[in-house]
Design a protein around this motif. Structure first.
Motif, short mmCIF file in Angstrom:
data_model
loop_
_atom_site.label_atom_id
_atom_site.label_comp_id
_atom_site.label_asym_id
_atom_site.label_seq_id
_atom_site.Cartn_x
_atom_site.Cartn_y
_atom_site.Cartn_z
N PRO A 236 -3.87 6.09 -5.23
CA PRO A 236 -4.85 6.69 -6.14
C PRO A 236 -4.63 8.21 -6.23
O PRO A 236 -4.06 8.82 -5.34
N GLY A 237 -5.09 8.80 -7.24
CA GLY A 237 -5.00 10.26 -7.32
C GLY A 237 -3.61 10.74 -7.69
O GLY A 237 -2.77 9.97 -8.17
N THR A 238 -3.31 12.01 -7.43
CA THR A 238 -2.01 12.56 -7.83
C THR A 238 -0.95 12.15 -6.81
O THR A 238 -1.12 12.33 -5.62
N ALA A 239 0.12 11.62 -7.35
CA ALA A 239 1.17 11.12 -6.45
C ALA A 239 1.81 12.28 -5.69
O ALA A 239 2.10 12.18 -4.50
N ASP A 240 2.00 13.44 -6.38
CA ASP A 240 2.70 14.56 -5.76
C ASP A 240 2.00 15.05 -4.52
O ASP A 240 2.61 15.27 -3.48
N GLU A 241 0.67 15.21 -4.66
CA GLU A 241 -0.11 15.71 -3.54
C GLU A 241 0.10 14.83 -2.32
O GLU A 241 0.35 15.31 -1.22
N VAL A 242 -0.05 13.54 -2.57
CA VAL A 242 0.02 12.60 -1.45
C VAL A 242 1.40 12.63 -0.83
O VAL A 242 1.55 12.65 0.39
N ILE A 243 2.43 12.65 -1.71
CA ILE A 243 3.81 12.67 -1.18
C ILE A 243 4.00 13.90 -0.31
O ILE A 243 4.52 13.86 0.80
N LYS B 119 1.73 15.70 1.20
CA LYS B 119 0.97 15.66 2.45
C LYS B 119 1.65 14.75 3.45
O LYS B 119 1.79 15.09 4.62
N ARG B 120 2.09 13.62 2.97
CA ARG B 120 2.74 12.66 3.86
C ARG B 120 3.99 13.25 4.45
O ARG B 120 4.25 13.12 5.63
N LEU B 121 4.79 13.92 3.61
CA LEU B 121 6.04 14.48 4.12
C LEU B 121 5.76 15.56 5.15
O LEU B 121 6.46 15.70 6.14
N LEU B 122 4.68 16.33 4.91
CA LEU B 122 4.37 17.39 5.84
C LEU B 122 3.90 16.83 7.17
O LEU B 122 4.33 17.26 8.23
N ILE B 123 2.97 15.86 7.07
CA ILE B 123 2.34 15.35 8.29
C ILE B 123 3.34 14.57 9.12
O ILE B 123 3.38 14.68 10.33
N ASP B 124 4.17 13.83 8.40
CA ASP B 124 5.04 12.91 9.13
C ASP B 124 6.24 13.62 9.68
O ASP B 124 7.37 13.28 9.36
N GLY B 125 5.97 14.65 10.51
CA GLY B 125 7.09 15.45 10.99
C GLY B 125 8.00 14.66 11.91
O GLY B 125 9.19 14.95 12.02
N ASP B 126 7.45 13.75 12.52
CA ASP B 126 8.25 12.98 13.48
C ASP B 126 9.09 11.90 12.82
O ASP B 126 9.69 11.08 13.49
N GLY B 127 9.06 11.86 11.52
CA GLY B 127 9.78 10.77 10.84
C GLY B 127 8.90 9.54 10.78
O GLY B 127 7.68 9.62 10.99
N ALA C 126 0.83 -1.22 0.00
CA ALA C 126 0.00 0.00 0.00
C ALA C 126 0.86 1.26 0.00
O ALA C 126 0.48 2.30 -0.51
N LEU C 127 2.07 1.09 0.62
CA LEU C 127 2.92 2.28 0.71
C LEU C 127 3.58 2.65 -0.61
O LEU C 127 4.11 3.72 -0.77
N ARG C 128 3.58 1.72 -1.57
CA ARG C 128 4.30 2.01 -2.83
C ARG C 128 3.59 3.09 -3.61
O ARG C 128 2.37 3.07 -3.71
N PRO C 129 4.35 3.99 -4.11
CA PRO C 129 3.70 5.14 -4.77
C PRO C 129 2.88 4.79 -6.00
O PRO C 129 1.93 5.47 -6.33
#
Lengths: 213, 341
Positions: free
Chosen positions: A12-19, A21-29, A5-8
């Motif tokens: 679904p949808g635009t890969a950039d957006e998700v990447i 969002k994930r990078l932003l949210i996952d501040g803790d690593g 599921a983690l594979r880009p």
């Protein structure tokens, strides 16, 4: 399963957006995500485990992991709240600055009008000064008037004197005239008298020489 | 090691000729378009160039914006003076005045609308027209120049209505006194004469060179420039630049400027003057020199203030003279850039 599921490519949808969002949210690593996965795995293991003590220690471990997860979630919620309030704050400041910019524009227009007015006033003052300088060159009106008055009085005085002198002259002239005419008359009378007396003498002598007709 | 010497590129005849022309050019007159966005400049070769002020002042101005958008040959001789009405550009040079439509010129169609020649006393003389003045109240144009007379021409019918005689030598400059419609003219004979337009007679004569404060006999008695502000008048040239009070005909302030001034104008609370010498001088009415801003030409012959209400962003002072450049001052304190023929 999660790995797939983690594979880009599978997102679904635009890969950039998700990447993003994930990078932003996952501040803790990858800490939080891994912790949750570990929790799920340990829960399954704990359900399947046999012994009591191990089960208890595993239970404790799971509780601590759970509380850690709750803690980080609480932290994230607070940060979200804070961000919302910051946004509001920034909106407010933005509006205030816009108002003050509009106010400054108006003040600038006012000041420009005032400058024009002040320049006009300065120009008028300078024109006045220029004329005043020229006027200063000419002598003061009061003084000139006074001088004129004094001269007028002198003139009057002198004309009076002239008149009186002329009158005197006339009088003298007349008196001399009278004197001279009286002298002439006297002369005339004396001459007449002399003539008369000569004629009389002549008559007397002719009468004496011719006494008896 | 031998340094490679680049081979000399032979300049074409045409380029040499144009460079020489630019070197010897004098710009005599300027005029702003009624919309305020364009400036016309007339030079001693009879050409008129139109510059786009709005393009040159905009933030993305390049080198080409400082060149004319159109240049055309207007007269055979030098274009000594130009003036703009709300639709036409009137230019005058040797003997005749021509009219051009601004709308046409901006579309690069350079055909004259009409040309008129004032009635001269003899047909042999073709005197130059040194000054043009618009009288908006009666919609007429006044021309003055080499034949020592002021001719009035009605702009609607094109007929010449009056010829005012009085000057004994040619006339350099004209100014309009708005309140009582009077025209002031200054000439080579050293006198500034005021003419009443309604009675067509000379109302007042001021012989500038006879006043000791301002006369400079070593420069001559000619009056090169005139400007009036209803009650006051500034004139200069041979005699020193002086401010006069018209009602009493007295010189009130003499501005301490050695060089003869060729153009003077009132602006807000200042008097701007330019002449022999690179600078545009700013004077206060009290006689103090407020600022001296150098331009790019060795001598200046004309100043133009763009105060057209339609284009407040193009409100600049332009100065031109003994070179092919027109200096643009956006703020009276410094020269912003120069337009070039």
């Amino acid at each position: 399963m999660e790995r797939i599921a983690l594979r880009p490519e599978n997102w679904p949808g635009t890969a950039d957006e998700v990447i993003r969002k994930r990078l932003l949210i996952d501040g803790d690593g990858a800490g939080d995500d891994r912790r949750i996965n570990l929790l799920v795995k340990s829960f399954i293991k704990w359900c399947n485990s046999g012994s009591q003590e191990e089960g208890y220690s595993q239970y404790q471990r799971m509780l601590s992991t759970l509380s850690q997860c709750e803690f980080s979630m609480g932290k994230t919620l607070l940060v979200y709240d804070m961000n919302l309030r910051e946004m509001e704050n920034y909106e407010k400041i933005y509006k205030e600055i816009e108002c003050s910019i509009a106010g400054a524009h108006e003040k600038i227009a006012e000041c420009k009008k005032q400058i024009l007015q002040a320049k006009r006033i300065r120009k008028n003052r300078q024109e006045y000064d220029a004329l005043a300088k020229v006027i200063q060159h000419h002598p003061d009106r009061h003084e000139t008037l006074k001088e004129l008055e004094a001269l007028g009085k002198e003139l009057e005085h002198l004309s009076h004197i002239k008149e009186s002198v002329e009158d005197k002259l006339e009088l003298r002239r007349k008196q001399f005239h009278v004197l001279l005419s009286t002298i002439h008359e006297l002369q005339q009378t004396l001459e007449n008298d002399e003539k008369l007396s000569e004629v009389e003498e002549a008559q007397e002598t002719s009468m004496e020489t011719d006494p008896k007709p | 090691m031998e340094r490679a010497v680049p081979p000399a590129v032979p300049l074409g005849q045409m380029e040499v000729f144009q460079a020489l022309q630019r070197l010897h050019m004098t710009i005599f007159s300027q005029s702003v378009s009624p919309c305020g966005k364009f400036l016309a400049a007339g030079n001693n070769y009879g050409q008129i160039a139109i510059f786009s002020l709005s393009a040159a002042l905009s933030s993305e101005a390049k080198e080409e914006s400082k060149k004319p958008i159109v240049t055309f040959q207007a007269h055979d001789g030098p274009v000594y003076s130009m003036v703009s009405t709300d639709r036409h550009l009137l230019s005058a040079g040797d003997g005749e005045v021509k009219a051009w439509l601004w709308a046409e010129i901006l579309k690069k169609g350079c055909k004259e609308l009409w040309r008129r020649q004032p009635p001269y006393r003899t047909s042999l003389e073709v005197p130059e027209i040194n000054a043009l003045l618009l009288v908006p109240k009666e919609n007429s144009l006044i021309l003055a120049g080499g034949d020592c007379q002021l001719h009035t021409m009605d702009l609607e019918t094109g007929t010449f209505t009056r010829a005012l005689r009085g000057h004994t030598d040619y006339i350099h400059c004209l100014a309009l006194r708005e309140r009582s419609p009077e025209v002031l003219s200054g000439g080579e004979d050293g006198a500034v004469r005021l003419w009443d337009l309604r009675t067509a007679r000379e109302v007042q004569t001021i012989e500038v060179y006879k006043h000791e404060e301002c006369s400079r006999p070593h420069n001559g008695r000619w009056i090169g420039c005139l400007a009036t502000d209803s009650d006051w008048m500034v004139c200069g040239g041979g005699p020193a630049l002086t401010l006069w009070h018209l009602r009493s005909s007295t010189p009130t302030t003499v501005f301490p400027m050695r060089a003869p001034q060729k153009h003077v104008t009132f602006y807000q609370d200042l008097i701007l003057s330019a002449g022999q010498g690179r600078c545009v001088n700013q004077w206060q009415l009290s006689g103090e020199l407020k600022a001296q801003v150098p331009g790019s030409s060795p001598g200046l012959l004309s100043l133009s203030l763009n105060q057209q209400p339609a284009a407040p962003e193009c409100k600049v002072l332009t100065a031109a003279g003994n070179s092919c450049r027109v200096d643009v001052f956006t703020n009276l304190g410094y020269r912003a850039f120069s337009l070039s023929f």
